[in-house]
Scaffold this motif. Sequence first.
Motif, PDB file in Angstrom:
ATOM      1  N   ASN A 121       0.919 -25.542   2.601  1.00  0.00           N
ATOM      2  CA  ASN A 121       1.499 -25.240   3.913  1.00  0.00           C
ATOM      3  C   ASN A 121       1.285 -26.358   4.928  1.00  0.00           C
ATOM      4  O   ASN A 121       2.021 -26.473   5.899  1.00  0.00           O
ATOM      5  CB  ASN A 121       0.924 -23.935   4.460  1.00  0.00           C
ATOM      6  N   ARG A 124       4.491 -28.418   5.545  1.00  0.00           N
ATOM      7  CA  ARG A 124       5.723 -27.868   6.094  1.00  0.00           C
ATOM      8  C   ARG A 124       6.092 -28.641   7.362  1.00  0.00           C
ATOM      9  O   ARG A 124       5.220 -28.982   8.164  1.00  0.00           O
ATOM     10  CB  ARG A 124       5.550 -26.385   6.416  1.00  0.00           C
ATOM     11  N   VAL A 149      -1.008 -12.793   8.713  1.00  0.00           N
ATOM     12  CA  VAL A 149      -0.257 -12.739   7.450  1.00  0.00           C
ATOM     13  C   VAL A 149      -0.051 -11.267   7.109  1.00  0.00           C
ATOM     14  O   VAL A 149      -0.937 -10.617   6.558  1.00  0.00           O
ATOM     15  CB  VAL A 149      -0.990 -13.451   6.294  1.00  0.00           C
ATOM     16  N   TRP A 151       2.169  -9.226   4.856  1.00  0.00           N
ATOM     17  CA  TRP A 151       3.082  -9.393   3.732  1.00  0.00           C
ATOM     18  C   TRP A 151       3.133  -8.136   2.859  1.00  0.00           C
ATOM     19  O   TRP A 151       2.345  -7.204   3.024  1.00  0.00           O
ATOM     20  CB  TRP A 151       2.639 -10.586   2.861  1.00  0.00           C
ATOM     21  N   GLN A 177      -3.684 -14.509  -0.571  1.00  0.00           N
ATOM     22  CA  GLN A 177      -2.500 -14.795   0.245  1.00  0.00           C
ATOM     23  C   GLN A 177      -2.848 -15.543   1.541  1.00  0.00           C
ATOM     24  O   GLN A 177      -2.282 -16.588   1.832  1.00  0.00           O
ATOM     25  CB  GLN A 177      -1.763 -13.494   0.582  1.00  0.00           C
ATOM     26  N   ASN A 181      -3.066 -19.762   5.276  1.00  0.00           N
ATOM     27  CA  ASN A 181      -2.999 -19.704   6.723  1.00  0.00           C
ATOM     28  C   ASN A 181      -4.362 -20.010   7.343  1.00  0.00           C
ATOM     29  O   ASN A 181      -4.459 -20.669   8.381  1.00  0.00           O
ATOM     30  CB  ASN A 181      -2.518 -18.322   7.167  1.00  0.00           C
ATOM     31  N   ASN A 236       7.821  -8.946   2.984  1.00  0.00           N
ATOM     32  CA  ASN A 236       7.036  -9.790   3.881  1.00  0.00           C
ATOM     33  C   ASN A 236       7.581  -9.683   5.306  1.00  0.00           C
ATOM     34  O   ASN A 236       8.787  -9.805   5.532  1.00  0.00           O
ATOM     35  CB  ASN A 236       7.106 -11.255   3.445  1.00  0.00           C
ATOM     36  N   GLU A 239       4.261 -14.287   8.864  1.00  0.00           N
ATOM     37  CA  GLU A 239       3.169 -15.243   8.707  1.00  0.00           C
ATOM     38  C   GLU A 239       3.249 -16.146   9.934  1.00  0.00           C
ATOM     39  O   GLU A 239       4.267 -16.803  10.158  1.00  0.00           O
ATOM     40  CB  GLU A 239       3.305 -16.068   7.435  1.00  0.00           C
ATOM     41  N   ASN A 256       7.454 -16.658   6.837  1.00  0.00           N
ATOM     42  CA  ASN A 256       6.660 -17.646   6.118  1.00  0.00           C
ATOM     43  C   ASN A 256       6.206 -18.820   6.988  1.00  0.00           C
ATOM     44  O   ASN A 256       6.044 -19.928   6.490  1.00  0.00           O
ATOM     45  CB  ASN A 256       7.448 -18.193   4.922  1.00  0.00           C
ATOM     46  N   TRP A 285      11.831 -26.004   5.031  1.00  0.00           N
ATOM     47  CA  TRP A 285      10.874 -26.172   3.940  1.00  0.00           C
ATOM     48  C   TRP A 285      10.507 -27.639   3.723  1.00  0.00           C
ATOM     49  O   TRP A 285       9.389 -27.951   3.320  1.00  0.00           O
ATOM     50  CB  TRP A 285      11.433 -25.585   2.636  1.00  0.00           C
TER      51      TRP A 285
END
Length: 336
Positions: A121, A124, A149, A151, A177, A181, A236, A239, A256, A285
């Motif tokens: 992440n 990103r 988060v 989800w 998960q 984060n 989800n 996030e 996300n 992305w």
Amino acid sequence: MNFAIIGCGFIAKKHAAAIENIENAKLVAVCDKYGEAMKPYVKQYGAEPYSDLGELLKDDSIDIVCICTPSGLHAPIAEQVAKAKKHIVLEKPIAMTMEETDKIIKASEENDVKLAVVHPNRFRPVVQELRAIMDSGAFGKLSHASCIVNWNRNQEYYDQAPWRGTKEHDGGVLMNQAIHNLDLLLWFMGRPEEVFSMEATRLRKIEAEDVSTGVVRFESGALATIQASTTVYPRNYEESITIFGEKGTVKIGGANALYFEHVEIEGFKEEQIKTMKEKIESDPWGIPGHQRILSDMIQAVKENREPAITGRDGRNALELVLGFYESANTNKPIQL
């Protein structure tokens, strides 16, 4: 450089695709105790299949090994790979305990191999942009942060494999998960000093938690709240990370954490913020995080430097998760 993948489950597909998209990188070997799991990699990439890790590690052509096994198996495999003088890309979490983690780091240092942990992440586009804003000092003194988060991981997800949701090999929403984060939270806010947490297993039939809430105090004095779950119906939901400073407030979010949802920074003009948002929205992305991590590992080997996300970065994220677990179990604040 030549790569091998150990553990041919779901996440191995991302590593194989990343290797295929990197110039002068090749997947030459895979290892799994289940022969069927290796067949797609043999067919598509021409990888040599190994059911025995020791035999794979005798292959002198292998430069870098991606470890994609269940989390509880990371430590013994990583130590064995390090002793074979192969560089290591290790899926998150780095391990399940601090003792295991320190063994991995020690083995990599003693055998002079590079160790990277997969927290994609960070690469990103929106995360990179926020980091650049923070590095510029535009926020001024940081006040606090929010890390969320929420989800969905249904029961079928956990029933895919017997290790999923176990405390020994997987952990719950924090370990599996939300750890990505949490890695970003540490990257933005610095070293944590104290944590307090509550957790529950509300809806999923697993050993570990499916809901967690917590509070962090950082060495800087800034605070953060954490909320994580895999119980959201039916998909989800969110996030996000929100950073609050004396001169700015920024939230990155969506399902996300791919977009700027709120940007207000002293000195930033409305048109500047609009352009920044549109740039992110045009390619949220960017280059896949796994590809960025593997490309960086190649460069780290060539330049003899540390990878972008080191074993100690992975250790920091794990320490935070384990601090939350200890706090929830004892119902007390925990000093890190």
